[in-house]
Scaffold this motif. Structure first.
Motif, PDB file in Angstrom:
ATOM      1  N   GLU A   1       0.813  -1.215   0.000  1.00  0.00           N
ATOM      2  CA  GLU A   1       0.000   0.000   0.000  1.00  0.00           C
ATOM      3  C   GLU A   1       0.844   1.262   0.000  1.00  0.00           C
ATOM      4  O   GLU A   1       0.483   2.256  -0.629  1.00  0.00           O
ATOM      5  CB  GLU A   1      -1.005   0.002   1.159  1.00  0.00           C
ATOM      6  CG  GLU A   1      -0.426   0.049   2.546  1.00  0.00           C
ATOM      7  CD  GLU A   1      -0.309  -1.328   3.157  1.00  0.00           C
ATOM      8  OE1 GLU A   1      -0.441  -1.441   4.380  1.00  0.00           O
ATOM      9  OE2 GLU A   1      -0.064  -2.281   2.402  1.00  0.00           O
TER      10      GLU A   1
ATOM     11  N   LEU B   1       2.088   1.754  -3.492  1.00  0.00           N
ATOM     12  CA  LEU B   1       0.972   2.172  -4.336  1.00  0.00           C
ATOM     13  C   LEU B   1       0.712   3.662  -4.197  1.00  0.00           C
ATOM     14  O   LEU B   1       0.444   4.348  -5.189  1.00  0.00           O
ATOM     15  CB  LEU B   1      -0.283   1.376  -3.973  1.00  0.00           C
ATOM     16  CG  LEU B   1      -1.554   1.733  -4.748  1.00  0.00           C
ATOM     17  CD1 LEU B   1      -1.384   1.414  -6.226  1.00  0.00           C
ATOM     18  CD2 LEU B   1      -2.756   0.985  -4.174  1.00  0.00           C
TER      19      LEU B   1
ATOM     20  N   VAL C   1      -3.433  -5.412  -5.781  1.00  0.00           N
ATOM     21  CA  VAL C   1      -3.777  -4.051  -6.202  1.00  0.00           C
ATOM     22  C   VAL C   1      -2.543  -3.322  -6.724  1.00  0.00           C
ATOM     23  O   VAL C   1      -2.590  -2.665  -7.770  1.00  0.00           O
ATOM     24  CB  VAL C   1      -4.424  -3.286  -5.029  1.00  0.00           C
ATOM     25  CG1 VAL C   1      -4.552  -1.804  -5.356  1.00  0.00           C
ATOM     26  CG2 VAL C   1      -5.796  -3.865  -4.707  1.00  0.00           C
TER      27      VAL C   1
ATOM     28  N   ALA D   1      -1.948  -2.147 -10.627  1.00  0.00           N
ATOM     29  CA  ALA D   1      -1.666  -0.745 -10.947  1.00  0.00           C
ATOM     30  C   ALA D   1      -0.340  -0.604 -11.686  1.00  0.00           C
ATOM     31  O   ALA D   1      -0.247   0.146 -12.666  1.00  0.00           O
ATOM     32  CB  ALA D   1      -1.648   0.080  -9.662  1.00  0.00           C
TER      33      ALA D   1
ATOM     34  N   VAL E   1      -6.240  -1.281 -10.828  1.00  0.00           N
ATOM     35  CA  VAL E   1      -6.743  -1.616  -9.496  1.00  0.00           C
ATOM     36  C   VAL E   1      -8.008  -2.460  -9.603  1.00  0.00           C
ATOM     37  O   VAL E   1      -8.153  -3.485  -8.919  1.00  0.00           O
ATOM     38  CB  VAL E   1      -7.012  -0.333  -8.692  1.00  0.00           C
ATOM     39  CG1 VAL E   1      -7.721  -0.659  -7.381  1.00  0.00           C
ATOM     40  CG2 VAL E   1      -5.706   0.407  -8.408  1.00  0.00           C
TER      41      VAL E   1
ATOM     42  N   THR F   1      -8.196  -6.479  -8.445  1.00  0.00           N
ATOM     43  CA  THR F   1      -9.074  -6.820  -7.322  1.00  0.00           C
ATOM     44  C   THR F   1     -10.134  -7.828  -7.737  1.00  0.00           C
ATOM     45  O   THR F   1     -10.419  -8.791  -7.005  1.00  0.00           O
ATOM     46  CB  THR F   1      -9.745  -5.556  -6.762  1.00  0.00           C
ATOM     47  OG1 THR F   1      -8.750  -4.570  -6.483  1.00  0.00           O
ATOM     48  CG2 THR F   1     -10.485  -5.869  -5.483  1.00  0.00           C
TER      49      THR F   1
ATOM     50  N   SER G   1     -14.879  -4.970  -6.309  1.00  0.00           N
ATOM     51  CA  SER G   1     -13.683  -4.347  -6.883  1.00  0.00           C
ATOM     52  C   SER G   1     -14.013  -2.980  -7.462  1.00  0.00           C
ATOM     53  O   SER G   1     -13.221  -2.040  -7.346  1.00  0.00           O
ATOM     54  CB  SER G   1     -13.077  -5.249  -7.960  1.00  0.00           C
ATOM     55  OG  SER G   1     -13.907  -5.304  -9.110  1.00  0.00           O
TER      56      SER G   1
ATOM     57  N   THR H   1     -12.357   0.455  -5.972  1.00  0.00           N
ATOM     58  CA  THR H   1     -11.596   1.326  -6.873  1.00  0.00           C
ATOM     59  C   THR H   1     -12.173   2.729  -6.889  1.00  0.00           C
ATOM     60  O   THR H   1     -11.426   3.725  -6.873  1.00  0.00           O
ATOM     61  CB  THR H   1     -11.595   0.748  -8.297  1.00  0.00           C
ATOM     62  OG1 THR H   1     -11.108  -0.592  -8.269  1.00  0.00           O
ATOM     63  CG2 THR H   1     -10.709   1.577  -9.219  1.00  0.00           C
TER      64      THR H   1
ATOM     65  N   LEU I   1     -11.095   4.518  -3.798  1.00  0.00           N
ATOM     66  CA  LEU I   1      -9.670   4.861  -3.844  1.00  0.00           C
ATOM     67  C   LEU I   1      -9.430   6.108  -4.688  1.00  0.00           C
ATOM     68  O   LEU I   1      -8.630   6.974  -4.321  1.00  0.00           O
ATOM     69  CB  LEU I   1      -8.864   3.693  -4.419  1.00  0.00           C
ATOM     70  CG  LEU I   1      -8.577   2.518  -3.488  1.00  0.00           C
ATOM     71  CD1 LEU I   1      -7.867   1.416  -4.247  1.00  0.00           C
ATOM     72  CD2 LEU I   1      -7.737   2.959  -2.318  1.00  0.00           C
TER      73      LEU I   1
END
Length: 440
Positions: free
Chosen positions: A314, A317, A359, A363, A385, A389, A399, A403, A406
């Protein structure tokens, strides 16, 4: 079926739902779910906060203490060896074996309270050392186990339906704390359960209450304690542009490619799981070292920190989304290959969750394609993403919602591509796994 019969069915279902909601037992169940959400979320907050503190110490403080500006290329080798040595006795000797194997997704089975210590030890003892898995599966297990602990001395513990609902409420409380709040958790429950009508509402209400209470506790504790509990959030994303034909022209095959990559990693995980069923302790350590070798290879190939490929992903990301241009295409490809191999090995042998690393890999793979004419950076991030997912969880609706949360305000423009990528990745994954099952 006659028109009268068709009209009577919804009316009967509505009466059943109303009768259930008004029963004292269900009211107590809702109150219990609300009350359970608070202590479970508090435990999860400190659990994740401690995990992040340990990660910071292992990958930043300790390298500086021994004279390095950042973790050197060889750092993953002793770190993952130590992770394997910690995990081996947990898997072979403790109740619960440290949690379920990540290659099988997010387990929805109730976790007995006596299994929780092994899950906590496996997660806190190995995830900060660079295991390429996320905290979501341990949190789900801990939430379930703690919720059932509250029922242990009551008559409700003998009712399988109440046990299932309370266990699910505890799990969604835990997962909501790191997946953007109760909405994602609720959608995940709905989609994963495959229920409808009255049963859906009866299950959904306790999980919503518990996860909402948990999300509130997580938000407050962050300000009160100063601890960083992490979570899958993107504070900054590239400026959004209007979708055009190029985004779909490249986006659909990119989503299919991500599904293929995720399926290859999944197959590697299945093979690794079968391999570790014999001589489990020794082979668990061997797999952990193999993960370390993959992370070291990334550092040697790119000249970048191995921390970018280690851990759940994370933090990487967030940096990737904030400044994609800082990553050469070769570095993104190396990240996908090296972290993907490490993730596949970890899926079948170590302990943790499959979503967070997927994820990042999705990406990175999509952003590596963003140089293609017509594919925008934000569109690539969104489809990557969503596709990853959907491929890993098998939940395309979840998913899409994850997304969208996010990306925040930029999700509105990208929503058609997000939904399309989720569906394409889900279908491709199902086709590939069905073919793989036939061959076996």
């Amino acid at each position: 079926m006659s028109a009268e019969t068709g009209a009577a069915a919804p009316a009967a279902a509505e009466r059943t739902l109303r009768a259930t909601l008004l029963t004292p037992g269900y009211a107590r169940l809702l109150l219990l779910s609300l009350l359970l959400g608070i202590p479970i979320a508090a435990f999860c907050f400190f659990f994740v906060g401690l995990q992040h503190q340990l990660e910071h110490w292992v990958w930043e403080s300790l390298p500086k203490a021994v004279g390095h500006d950042s973790a050197p290329w060889w750092w993953p080798l002793p770190a993952l060896l130590l992770a394997g040595l910690i995990l081996a006795p947990v898997v072979t000797r403790m109740p619960g074996a440290g949690g379920h194997v990540a290659v099988h997704g997010l387990s929805g089975k109730p976790v007995r309270p006596r299994e929780v210590p092994s899950v906590v030890l496996a997660a806190l003892g190995t995830l900060p050392l660079g295991v390429v898995l996320g905290p979501e599966a341990p949190l789900i297990a801990v939430g379930s186990g703690l919720a059932l602990l509250a029922l242990r001395r009551s008559a409700a513990a003998r009712d399988p339906q109440i046990v299932a609902v309370v266990s699910t409420a505890g799990s969604t409380t835990a997962i909501s704390t790191i997946l953007g709040g109760p909405l994602v958790a609720a959608v995940m429950v709905v989609e994963a359960a495959g229920l409808g009508g009255t049963r859906l509402v009866i299950l959904l209400l306790p999980t919503l209450l518990a996860s909402a209470a948990g999300s509130l506790v997580f938000t407050g504790f962050g300000g009160w304690t100063g601890l960083n509990a992490g979570g899958l959030t993107l504070p900054t994303v590239p400026p959004a542009a209007t979708l055009d034909a190029g985004d779909f022209l490249w986006g659909v095959p990119a989503a299919a490619l991500i599904a293929v990559l995720a399926s290859l990693a999944h197959e590697l995980g299945l093979r690794t799981e079968r391999w570790t069923k014999r001589h489990t302790a020794v082979r668990t350590v061997a797999c952990a070292v193999a993960v370390g070798v993959c992370l070291t290879a990334y550092a040697l190939l790119t000249g970048r920190s191995p921390e970018e490929a280690a851990l759940s992903g994370e933090a990487t990301l967030v940096r990737l989304a904030a400044d994609p241009q800082a990553w050469p295409v070769a570095a993104l490809i190396a990240l996908v290959v090296c972290k993907g191999l490490a993730w596949g090995i970890a899926l079948g042998s170590l302990r943790g969750g499959p979503i967070f690393p997927a994820v990042l890999l999705g990406a990175a793979a999509a952003l590596a394609c963003s140089g293609l004419p017509g594919l925008g950076t934000t569109s690539a991030l969104a489809l990557g993403v969503a596709a990853a997912t959907a491929s890993v969880t098998g939940l395309p609706l979840t998913s899409g919602v994850l997304t969208a949360l996010l990306l925040g305000k930029d999700a509105y423009q990208q929503m058609p591509l997000i939904v399309t990528a989720s569906v394409v990745a889900f279908i491709v994954t199902q086709l590939l796994r069905r073919e793989g099952a036939k061959k076996r």
